[in-house]
Each structure stands twice: as structure tokens, then as C-alpha cells.
Design a protein around this motif. Structure first.
Motif, PDB file in Angstrom:
ATOM      1  N   GLN A  51       0.893  -1.223  -0.086  1.00  0.00           N
ATOM      2  CA  GLN A  51       0.081   0.052   0.041  1.00  0.00           C
ATOM      3  C   GLN A  51       0.843   1.613  -0.071  1.00  0.00           C
ATOM      4  OE1 GLN A  51      -2.521  -1.194  -1.038  1.00  0.00           O
ATOM      5  NE2 GLN A  51      -3.921  -1.935   0.623  1.00  0.00           N
ATOM      6  N   HIS A  52       1.970   1.147   0.712  1.00  0.00           N
ATOM      7  CA  HIS A  52       2.816   2.510   0.783  1.00  0.00           C
ATOM      8  C   HIS A  52       4.022   2.159   1.298  1.00  0.00           C
ATOM      9  CE1 HIS A  52       3.504   6.860   0.505  1.00  0.00           C
ATOM     10  NE2 HIS A  52       2.492   7.024   0.032  1.00  0.00           N
ATOM     11  N   ILE A  70       8.241  -4.338   6.107  1.00  0.00           N
ATOM     12  CA  ILE A  70       7.966  -4.824   4.844  1.00  0.00           C
ATOM     13  C   ILE A  70       9.286  -5.325   4.147  1.00  0.00           C
ATOM     14  CG2 ILE A  70       7.352  -4.143   2.433  1.00  0.00           C
ATOM     15  CD1 ILE A  70       5.408  -2.326   4.128  1.00  0.00           C
ATOM     16  N   LEU A  71      10.284  -4.368   4.207  1.00  0.00           N
ATOM     17  CA  LEU A  71      11.752  -4.934   3.691  1.00  0.00           C
ATOM     18  C   LEU A  71      12.110  -6.242   4.317  1.00  0.00           C
ATOM     19  CD1 LEU A  71      13.903  -4.047   1.619  1.00  0.00           C
ATOM     20  CD2 LEU A  71      14.807  -2.711   3.569  1.00  0.00           C
ATOM     21  N   SER A  72      12.009  -6.315   5.583  1.00  0.00           N
ATOM     22  CA  SER A  72      12.321  -7.502   6.226  1.00  0.00           C
ATOM     23  C   SER A  72      11.800  -8.786   5.460  1.00  0.00           C
ATOM     24  CB  SER A  72      12.244  -7.415   7.879  1.00  0.00           C
ATOM     25  OG  SER A  72      12.537  -8.593   8.467  1.00  0.00           O
ATOM     26  N   LYS A  73      10.499  -8.375   5.567  1.00  0.00           N
ATOM     27  CA  LYS A  73       9.560  -9.683   4.921  1.00  0.00           C
ATOM     28  C   LYS A  73      10.057 -10.157   3.398  1.00  0.00           C
ATOM     29  CE  LYS A  73       7.105 -10.994   7.363  1.00  0.00           C
ATOM     30  NZ  LYS A  73       5.605 -10.792   7.983  1.00  0.00           N
ATOM     31  N   ILE A  74      10.285  -9.010   2.612  1.00  0.00           N
ATOM     32  CA  ILE A  74      10.756  -9.434   1.355  1.00  0.00           C
ATOM     33  C   ILE A  74      12.141 -10.025   1.459  1.00  0.00           C
ATOM     34  CG2 ILE A  74      11.391  -8.166  -0.831  1.00  0.00           C
ATOM     35  CD1 ILE A  74       9.343  -6.112  -0.217  1.00  0.00           C
ATOM     36  N   GLU A  75      13.035  -9.752   2.209  1.00  0.00           N
ATOM     37  CA  GLU A  75      14.442 -10.204   2.066  1.00  0.00           C
ATOM     38  C   GLU A  75      14.148 -11.510   2.838  1.00  0.00           C
ATOM     39  OE1 GLU A  75      16.356  -7.680   4.842  1.00  0.00           O
ATOM     40  OE2 GLU A  75      17.072  -6.332   3.197  1.00  0.00           O
ATOM     41  N   ILE A 106       9.078   5.917  -4.269  1.00  0.00           N
ATOM     42  CA  ILE A 106       9.778   5.625  -5.784  1.00  0.00           C
ATOM     43  C   ILE A 106      11.353   4.761  -5.030  1.00  0.00           C
ATOM     44  CG2 ILE A 106      11.387   6.846  -7.238  1.00  0.00           C
ATOM     45  CD1 ILE A 106       8.063   6.729  -8.010  1.00  0.00           C
ATOM     46  N   ASP A 107      11.556   5.245  -4.094  1.00  0.00           N
ATOM     47  CA  ASP A 107      13.075   4.912  -3.799  1.00  0.00           C
ATOM     48  C   ASP A 107      12.856   3.313  -3.215  1.00  0.00           C
ATOM     49  OD1 ASP A 107      14.345   7.289  -4.268  1.00  0.00           O
ATOM     50  OD2 ASP A 107      14.247   7.833  -1.981  1.00  0.00           O
ATOM     51  N   PHE A 108      11.803   3.139  -2.685  1.00  0.00           N
ATOM     52  CA  PHE A 108      11.555   1.847  -2.067  1.00  0.00           C
ATOM     53  C   PHE A 108      11.469   0.782  -3.390  1.00  0.00           C
ATOM     54  CE2 PHE A 108       8.892  -1.595  -0.107  1.00  0.00           C
ATOM     55  CZ  PHE A 108       9.800  -1.977   0.944  1.00  0.00           C
ATOM     56  N   ALA A 109      10.568   1.143  -4.394  1.00  0.00           N
ATOM     57  CA  ALA A 109      10.311   0.511  -5.274  1.00  0.00           C
ATOM     58  C   ALA A 109      11.583   0.153  -6.151  1.00  0.00           C
ATOM     59  CB  ALA A 109       9.454   1.068  -6.480  1.00  0.00           C
ATOM     60  N   GLN A 110      12.560   1.258  -6.303  1.00  0.00           N
ATOM     61  CA  GLN A 110      13.823   0.964  -6.940  1.00  0.00           C
ATOM     62  C   GLN A 110      14.515   0.096  -6.341  1.00  0.00           C
ATOM     63  OE1 GLN A 110      14.779   5.331  -7.230  1.00  0.00           O
ATOM     64  NE2 GLN A 110      14.009   5.235  -9.567  1.00  0.00           N
ATOM     65  N   LYS A 111      14.620   0.106  -4.894  1.00  0.00           N
ATOM     66  CA  LYS A 111      15.580  -0.602  -4.245  1.00  0.00           C
ATOM     67  C   LYS A 111      15.063  -2.207  -4.154  1.00  0.00           C
ATOM     68  CE  LYS A 111      17.021  -1.329   0.491  1.00  0.00           C
ATOM     69  NZ  LYS A 111      17.222  -0.860   1.965  1.00  0.00           N
ATOM     70  N   VAL A 112      13.618  -2.395  -3.982  1.00  0.00           N
ATOM     71  CA  VAL A 112      13.143  -3.755  -3.799  1.00  0.00           C
ATOM     72  C   VAL A 112      13.018  -4.284  -5.279  1.00  0.00           C
ATOM     73  CG1 VAL A 112      11.087  -5.125  -3.272  1.00  0.00           C
ATOM     74  CG2 VAL A 112      12.107  -3.210  -1.692  1.00  0.00           C
TER      75      VAL A 112
END
Length: 232
Positions: A51-52, A70-75, A106-112
């Protein structure tokens, strides 16, 4: 409960692909990921609407997670299943969203580098909690931000697809679109919302056939290839 249910389904003979849809980050546990990894008939596909990516906006949305969670879950997912397909949806233009908040997205999308991403402009609904919040954005700003995010995702998708050229994927055939040309989907493509594979085959294929396709061309979202073998 969900891991146990999915595991029981995976044991039932005849289920070729089992796909879990729309799971919020907090519901995707390590136990669930391990079950998905264990069974070949469970798609390595995670539909996780974040969502954000701004903690301020996530709190305003009453989400029970943070950007860090969220980042931890993706990793965690990618550690267990490196080739997992991760899909998400993001709402931009939520009341109170600043340029800085949007830049975080934007930064999060580019990182993930999500494999699939759908962006939506916030739509006001009367008598909802969000409707009563201050600082609603103008419609043109919301649309502009949605389009900017999708442009970023388009570039990411093209980059990820280019890396798939030369690979062989199992594809479920959906329909014939031209002479000797069919469209289908991989495990990483949910029906109607994700990408498709254009598969060329000299033989007649039927809806529901599973075939092996070697990818020879990558478009922004879709793939193209040749059928090299039929699967039972």
C-alpha cells in the motif's frame, strides 16, 4: 493456520498449481514461506499489497506494519526462495502524502525491484476514515504520481524480463491468438492481472496444456518464446 491449510491442499493429487493471492505482509510468515518452498505445486508467488512505503502514510492508512517490516519480509522470502515472484499494489495520493512521502515510495520500489507492481491513485469514498482526514490532494497530482511510479516499474519490469531471455519456463496455455502463436502464463503470472507469454508452436495446443517455453525476446511486461517440449 494458513500454512497447514496450504500444505494439505498441496498433498491432494491433481492440483498442478496452487496460488495464494492478496496476503498482507504481516500474514506472510516464515512457516508459510517454507511450506511454499517445499511443494512444487505451490507457486513461488507472493501477492503482498504493501500500500505505501512511508511509515507516516502507513500509519494514516491504519496498516499494521512499517516500511522496515515490509523490507525484512521481502528479504526473508528471497532468502528462502531466490526466484520468488513478488507482486504488490501501492496507493499514491493518500491524504497528507507529501513529495517526500512519495519519494520514499519511488526509492523503495527502485530498491526492492518488485516483479509485479500495480499503482492506484487514491479515490475518495464518503464516510470512510480516510475521507475525514485533512490535506486531500488534487486529482491531477494523484494521477501524476501514479503515472510516475508506473514509469519506474515499467523500467524495472523491462530489466527483469531482459534477464529471462534464454531461460526455459513451464507455461500454462490459455488461448491461440494467431497461427501457431499462443498466449500463456508462468507460475509468476496470475490470471488477468499479470504478464503473459507469447509462445510459438508448430503443433496444435489446447487451453490448459502445460508446455516448456524457451524465452527469446523480452517486452516491457510480457515475454516471447518458442515451445520446445510439451509437458504431461
Amino acid at each position: 493456520m494458513l500454512p497447514e491449510l496450504i500444505e494439505e491442499l498441496a498433498k491432494i493429487e491433481g492440483f498442478k498449481w496452487i496460488r495464494i493471492m492478496y496476503s498482507y505482509p504481516e500474514s506472510i510468515t516464515e512457516e508459510l514461506v517454507k511450506v511454499i518452498k517445499k511443494y512444487d505445486n505451490i507457486c513461488n508467488y507472493f501477492d503482498m499489497p504493501i500500500q505505501h512505503a512511508s511509515n507516516k502514510i502507513l500509519k494514516l492508512m491504519n496498516r499494521r506494519t512499517t516500511k522496515e517490516d515490509i523490507l525484512s519480509k521481502i528479504e526473508m522470502i528471497r532468502t528462502h526462495i531466490p526466484n520468488a515472484t513478488i507482486r504488490t499494489t501501492i496507493i499514491v495520493g493518500f491524504p497528507g502524502e507529501t513529495e517526500e512521502d512519495f519519494k520514499e515510495v519511488i526509492d523503495f520500489a527502485q530498491k526492492v525491484k518488485f516483479d509485479r507492481l500495480g499503482a492506484f491513485a487514491y479515490s475518495r469514498e464518503e464516510d470512510t476514515a480516510a475521507d475525514k482526514l485533512p490535506n486531500h490532494l488534487e486529482e491531477d497530482i494523484k494521477v501524476e504520481r501514479r503515472d510516475a511510479l508506473m514509469l519506474v516499474q515499467q523500467q524495472i519490469s523491462q530489466e527483469l524480463n531482459a534477464a529471462k531471455v534464454g531461460n526455459i519456463y513451464e507455461v500454462l496455455i490459455e488461448e491461440q491468438v494467431e497461427d501457431k502463436v499462443y498466449i500463456g502464463r508462468t507460475q509468476g503470472d496470475a490470471e488477468e492481472i499479470d504478464s503473459i507469454v507469447y509462445a510459438k508452436c508448430k503443433d496444435k495446443l489446447n487451453t490448459g496444456d502445460f508446455v516448456k517455453v524457451k524465452i527469446n525476446n523480452a517486452l516491457e511486461y510480457d515475454l516471447m518464446g518458442d515451445v520446445i517440449d510439451e509437458l504431461a
